[in-house]
Design an enzyme around this catalytic site. Structure first.
Site, mmCIF file in Angstrom:
data_model
loop_
_atom_site.group_PDB
_atom_site.id
_atom_site.type_symbol
_atom_site.label_atom_id
_atom_site.label_comp_id
_atom_site.label_asym_id
_atom_site.label_seq_id
_atom_site.Cartn_x
_atom_site.Cartn_y
_atom_site.Cartn_z
ATOM 1 N N SER A 142 68.635 -5.797 39.098
ATOM 2 C CA SER A 142 70.082 -5.650 39.294
ATOM 3 C C SER A 142 70.334 -5.617 40.786
ATOM 4 C CB SER A 142 70.578 -4.344 38.665
ATOM 5 O OG SER A 142 71.902 -4.063 39.111
ATOM 6 N N TYR A 156 69.592 4.600 37.945
ATOM 7 C CA TYR A 156 69.545 3.212 37.456
ATOM 8 C C TYR A 156 69.108 2.273 38.590
ATOM 9 C CZ TYR A 156 71.364 -1.311 35.830
ATOM 10 O OH TYR A 156 71.494 -2.631 35.481
HETATM 11 P P1 NAP Z 1 74.118 -4.731 26.983
HETATM 12 O O1 NAP Z 1 75.259 -5.669 26.808
HETATM 13 O O2 NAP Z 1 74.376 -3.260 27.017
HETATM 14 O O3 NAP Z 1 73.025 -5.054 25.859
HETATM 15 C C1 NAP Z 1 71.876 -4.277 25.830
HETATM 16 C C2 NAP Z 1 70.875 -4.879 24.857
HETATM 17 O O4 NAP Z 1 69.669 -4.130 24.998
HETATM 18 C C3 NAP Z 1 71.310 -4.756 23.413
HETATM 19 O O5 NAP Z 1 70.775 -5.863 22.722
HETATM 20 C C4 NAP Z 1 70.653 -3.448 22.980
HETATM 21 O O6 NAP Z 1 70.353 -3.387 21.575
HETATM 22 C C5 NAP Z 1 69.349 -3.524 23.751
HETATM 23 N N1 NAP Z 1 68.741 -2.236 24.015
HETATM 24 C C6 NAP Z 1 69.272 -1.135 24.591
HETATM 25 N N2 NAP Z 1 68.355 -0.153 24.666
HETATM 26 C C7 NAP Z 1 67.228 -0.645 24.107
HETATM 27 C C8 NAP Z 1 65.945 -0.120 23.862
HETATM 28 N N3 NAP Z 1 65.638 1.138 24.222
HETATM 29 N N4 NAP Z 1 65.025 -0.908 23.259
HETATM 30 C C9 NAP Z 1 65.320 -2.179 22.876
HETATM 31 N N5 NAP Z 1 66.531 -2.736 23.096
HETATM 32 C C10 NAP Z 1 67.463 -1.972 23.689
HETATM 33 O O7 NAP Z 1 73.312 -5.049 28.340
HETATM 34 P P2 NAP Z 1 73.452 -6.279 29.379
HETATM 35 O O8 NAP Z 1 74.619 -6.014 30.252
HETATM 36 O O9 NAP Z 1 73.317 -7.576 28.686
HETATM 37 O O10 NAP Z 1 72.169 -5.994 30.302
HETATM 38 C C11 NAP Z 1 70.918 -6.604 30.069
HETATM 39 C C12 NAP Z 1 70.021 -6.326 31.251
HETATM 40 O O11 NAP Z 1 70.631 -6.803 32.454
HETATM 41 C C13 NAP Z 1 69.725 -4.838 31.487
HETATM 42 O O12 NAP Z 1 68.397 -4.669 31.902
HETATM 43 C C14 NAP Z 1 70.677 -4.471 32.602
HETATM 44 O O13 NAP Z 1 70.228 -3.371 33.362
HETATM 45 C C15 NAP Z 1 70.688 -5.761 33.408
HETATM 46 N N6 NAP Z 1 71.881 -5.903 34.236
HETATM 47 C C16 NAP Z 1 73.111 -5.999 33.679
HETATM 48 C C17 NAP Z 1 74.229 -6.104 34.517
HETATM 49 C C18 NAP Z 1 75.635 -6.203 33.987
HETATM 50 O O14 NAP Z 1 76.578 -6.083 34.788
HETATM 51 N N7 NAP Z 1 75.847 -6.412 32.697
HETATM 52 C C19 NAP Z 1 74.051 -6.117 35.903
HETATM 53 C C20 NAP Z 1 72.781 -6.022 36.426
HETATM 54 C C21 NAP Z 1 71.691 -5.916 35.594
HETATM 55 P P3 NAP Z 1 71.393 -2.749 20.507
HETATM 56 O O15 NAP Z 1 72.471 -3.787 20.319
HETATM 57 O O16 NAP Z 1 70.598 -2.525 19.276
HETATM 58 O O17 NAP Z 1 71.911 -1.494 21.144
#
Ligand code: NAP
Length: 251
Positions: A142, A156
């Site tokens: 991130s 985080y």
């Molecule tokens: P999201 O929309 O919150 O989706 C999270 C996904 O991870 C869901 O499929 C969830 O499953 C799964 N998950 C959560 N906890 C888990 C666990 N303990 N074991 C297995 N699966 C788990 O997240 P996102 O925004 O797409 O983010 C994905 C990645 O990108 C993360 O690593 C995040 O830190 C990184 N990131 C995101 C952003 C942003 O702005 N969105 C920015 C920088 C980095 P369920 O549906 O079953 O809960």
């Protein structure tokens, strides 16, 4: 046996977009999820409707036994050649002075230990010296790793800093094993993660003030992940790509 891609947290957001693009690229995809089976099933159905192959596999990457089960499901599905360490969590915006040890344990167990254990399982299967056919690992960092998340989530941000360091180290460690390792550093991306951290309006509020005047999409991040895994990136390992619309270079 088809080439298999595991996408941890592949049921929503960036993971779902990556699973769909991965299937289009020809992988049989393991769509891992933690609890929301319905969302995972939707991704699997979308892939099947497009002529691809995918299965939904429940497992919490914060639990080693669950990780082993995810990889065993992948072994039954085909030959693992791609891992996307995408599952990650945020928590409520707080200064460090207010953070509990339980919060820090959960954050690092899921975001850091979970990613390292998944990568360990992937290396055990992909390494050419162990009889594997090589492959690629992409970690989700991130821009918080650079910005630090002061006042909101230094935990985080620190977990993602660890991912950056791990990416560089593992890339060098497995360089002779036919395995390339990379990472992407997303900026603010329009997914559910902000709501799960108690900030459901984060994208709407911050988007217009970002350098590109908008947040990014999950698909824009997924494209960078698929590029890192592809043969187009054959000389890229240990690389960490910002997909942040220049947010990371703000002061
Ligand atoms: P999201 O929309 O919150 O989706 C999270 C996904 O991870 C869901 O499929 C969830 O499953 C799964 N998950 C959560 N906890 C888990 C666990 N303990 N074991 C297995 N699966 C788990 O997240 P996102 O925004 O797409 O983010 C994905 C990645 O990108 C993360 O690593 C995040 O830190 C990184 N990131 C995101 C952003 C942003 O702005 N969105 C920015 C920088 C980095 P369920 O549906 O079953 O809960």
């Amino acid at each position: 046996m088809p080439d298999v891609m595991i996408v941890t947290g592949g049921s929503r957001g960036i993971g779902a977009a990556t699973a769909i693009l991965g299937a289009k690229a020809g992988y049989a995809v393991v769509v891992n999820y933690a609890s929301n089976r319905e969302a995972a099933d939707k991704v699997v159905a979308a892939i099947a409707a497009d002529g691809g192959s995918a299965i939904a596999v429940r497992g919490d990457v914060g639990v080693e036994a669950d990780i082993l089960a995810i990889f065993e499901a992948a072994d039954r599905f085909g030959t693992l050649t791609a891992l996307v360490n995408n599952a990650g969590v945020v928590d409520a915006a707080l200064p460090l002075a207010e953070m509990s040890a339980a919060r820090l344990d959960r954050m690092f167990r899921i975001n850091v230990t979970g990613s390292l254990l998944c990568a360990r399982e992937a290396v055990r299967r992909m390494a050419t010296s162990r009889g594997g056919k090589g492959g690629g690992i992409v970690n989700l960092s991130s821009v918080a790793a650079k910005l630090g998340g002061p006042g909101q989530y230094v935990d985080y941000a620190a977990s993602k800093g660890a991912i950056d360091t791990f990416t560089v180290g593992l890339a060098k460690e497995v360089i002779d094993e036919g395995i390339r390792v990379g990472a992407v550093r997303p900026g603010i991306i329009d997914t559910d993660i902000h709501a799960s951290g108690g900030q459901p309006n984060r994208v709407a509020e911050l988007g217009p003030g970002l350098p590109m005047r908008r947040a990014g999409t999950a698909e824009e991040v997924a494209k960078a992940i698929l590029w890192l895994l592809s043969e187009e990136a054959s000389y890229s390992t240990g690389a960490i790509i910002d997909v942040s619309g220049a947010r990371s270079i703000l002061p």
